[in-house]
Design an enzyme around this catalytic site. Structure first.
Site, mmCIF file in Angstrom:
data_model
loop_
_atom_site.group_PDB
_atom_site.id
_atom_site.type_symbol
_atom_site.label_atom_id
_atom_site.label_comp_id
_atom_site.label_asym_id
_atom_site.label_seq_id
_atom_site.Cartn_x
_atom_site.Cartn_y
_atom_site.Cartn_z
ATOM 1 N N ALA A 154 0.664 -1.282 -0.144
ATOM 2 C CA ALA A 154 0.381 0.042 -0.044
ATOM 3 C C ALA A 154 0.814 1.131 -0.417
ATOM 4 O O ALA A 154 1.915 1.353 0.770
ATOM 5 C CB ALA A 154 -0.837 0.093 0.799
ATOM 6 N N CYS B 244 -4.770 -7.139 5.267
ATOM 7 C CA CYS B 244 -4.335 -6.092 6.142
ATOM 8 C C CYS B 244 -4.840 -6.069 6.871
ATOM 9 O O CYS B 244 -6.232 -6.730 8.047
ATOM 10 C CB CYS B 244 -5.476 -5.387 5.069
ATOM 11 S SG CYS B 244 -4.779 -4.053 5.268
ATOM 12 N N LYS C 66 -4.061 -13.840 -0.803
ATOM 13 C CA LYS C 66 -2.652 -13.625 0.164
ATOM 14 C C LYS C 66 -3.616 -13.137 1.772
ATOM 15 O O LYS C 66 -4.889 -12.972 1.628
ATOM 16 C CB LYS C 66 -1.997 -12.248 -0.032
ATOM 17 C CG LYS C 66 -0.928 -11.569 1.475
ATOM 18 C CD LYS C 66 -0.145 -10.734 0.493
ATOM 19 C CE LYS C 66 1.191 -11.063 0.951
ATOM 20 N NZ LYS C 66 1.639 -9.478 0.992
ATOM 21 N N ASP D 37 9.499 -10.333 6.579
ATOM 22 C CA ASP D 37 10.594 -10.299 7.171
ATOM 23 C C ASP D 37 11.393 -11.022 5.970
ATOM 24 O O ASP D 37 12.355 -11.907 5.922
ATOM 25 C CB ASP D 37 11.002 -11.437 8.038
ATOM 26 C CG ASP D 37 10.509 -11.112 9.409
ATOM 27 O OD1 ASP D 37 10.019 -9.684 9.704
ATOM 28 O OD2 ASP D 37 10.188 -12.165 10.743
#
Length: 342
Positions: free
Chosen positions: A25, A108, A154, A228
């Site tokens: 985003a 999200c 996702k 990560d």
């Protein structure tokens, strides 16, 4: 080592490699995606696009999903919690863009997204996830075998540590007919803090592998990993430890689109050479110029403040440069700031 970098299929879409740019985003616009592609990204995702805004014909939303000039194949990510609205939005996306893949955001953690039943709320509610994904798959023409456009999701690991639902969410997505699953193995409660749990990712790979074997009539559903990934060695470790089919860089690509070429080099040859400083800044200016042409000089220069701050990390006297960058308002301002570096 070379087998870690390989072609991958998402439904009927064949990609040369398995190193992707995630939907970020406020970052994954056409300009940034284009420089990532030039530096080795094998597939790219737009930042998330509101299904509600699309259905309401919001012009600003349409800008978010335009294809970059060098994107041979890309995915538009949409978010929403209502199956009907998501189906309508998917139809609009295909009509406006002709994108090769539509991705559904089920991860999200931002409160304003979650409270509408979208984002991480879908990972927590597998039944709703199934209904949303099924509606989008149908709107995209049905299964890939029927000629439909691939739909992917996702997800996150769950809502919180006491409510880990990735398994149920993944099975719901598979039953709905998705063509790939990406997991960011943090909970909604974690946001972007703490560490992502790669053991969960490995568990998802095992789950989907079993599902693929039970459904030989379907195209193989790959699993991609996110979370990560800040340097090429992280990608190698993720692929080795989890057996994921591909990796998706998000924050690790900010100000560093070269991470795709570096990772590809590491996976194929065992080493990589850092990009010279001048090339880094030159790439930043290419991104700036493209953003100006897509939007306006004012918008582009404001947006590039954070991006040039990222590009300048590690540069000698970088702090002094960044103190000037945060006030840049024109392309000439940036040229003046970096005149001694170029």
């Amino acid at each position: 080592m070379s087998n870690l970098y390989h072609p991958v299929k998402i439904g009927n879409i064949e990609l040369k490699g398995n190193i992707f740019l995630a939907p970020v985003a406020g970052y994954s616009d056409m300009a940034f995606r284009s420089v990532c592609i030039e530096n080795g990204a094998c597939f790219t995702y737009t930042e998330m696009v509101s299904a509600e805004a699309l259905v309401r014909k919001n012009q600003k939303t349409e800008v978010l999903m335009r294809r970059a000039f060098n994107e041979k194949a890309y995915a538009v990510q949409i978010f929403g919690g209502e199956p009907g609205v998501m189906a309508d939005a998917a139809g609009i996306v295909l009509e406006k863009t002709g994108c090769e893949v539509i991705d559904i955001n089920c991860g999200c953690p931002v409160p304003k997204i979650v409270k509408t039943g979208a984002g991480s709320a879908l990972t927590r509610d597998p039944d709703r996830l199934f209904n949303v994904a099924s509606a989008v798959v149908k709107a995209c023409g049905g299964s890939v075998a029927q000629g439909g456009v691939p739909v992917t999701v996702k997800i996150r690991s769950g809502w919180e540590q006491k409510q880990i639902t990735w398994r149920e969410a993944a099975l719901a997505a598979l039953e709905a007919g998705v063509s790939a699953i990406t997991i960011h193995p943090r909970t909604k409660a974690q946001g972007y803090e703490g560490h992502s749990d790669w053991d969960i990712m490995a568990g998802l790979v095992e789950l989907v592998d079993g599902w693929n074997k039970e459904h030989p009539e379907r195209e193989k559903v790959p699993v991609f990993g996110s979370g990560d990934l800040f340097k090429p060695d992280d990608a190698r470790k993720m692929l080795e430890q989890t057996k994921a089919d591909g990796v998706m860089f998000a924050r690790g690509a900010m100000g560093n689109p070269f991470i795709f070429r570096d990772t590809t080099s590491l996976l194929t040859s065992g080493k990589y050479e850092p990009v010279p400083l001048q090339e880094r800044i030159k790439t930043g200016f290419a991104e700036l110029e493209r953003l100006v042409s897509e939007t306006s000089e004012e918008h582009a220069c404001l947006e590039m403040r954070k991006r040039f701050s990222a590009y300048s990390k590690g540069i000698e006297n970088g702090a002094a440069l960044r103190a000037r960058i945060v006030h840049a308002a024109t392309v000439q301002d940036y040229r003046d700031i970096f005149s001694g570096v170029m």
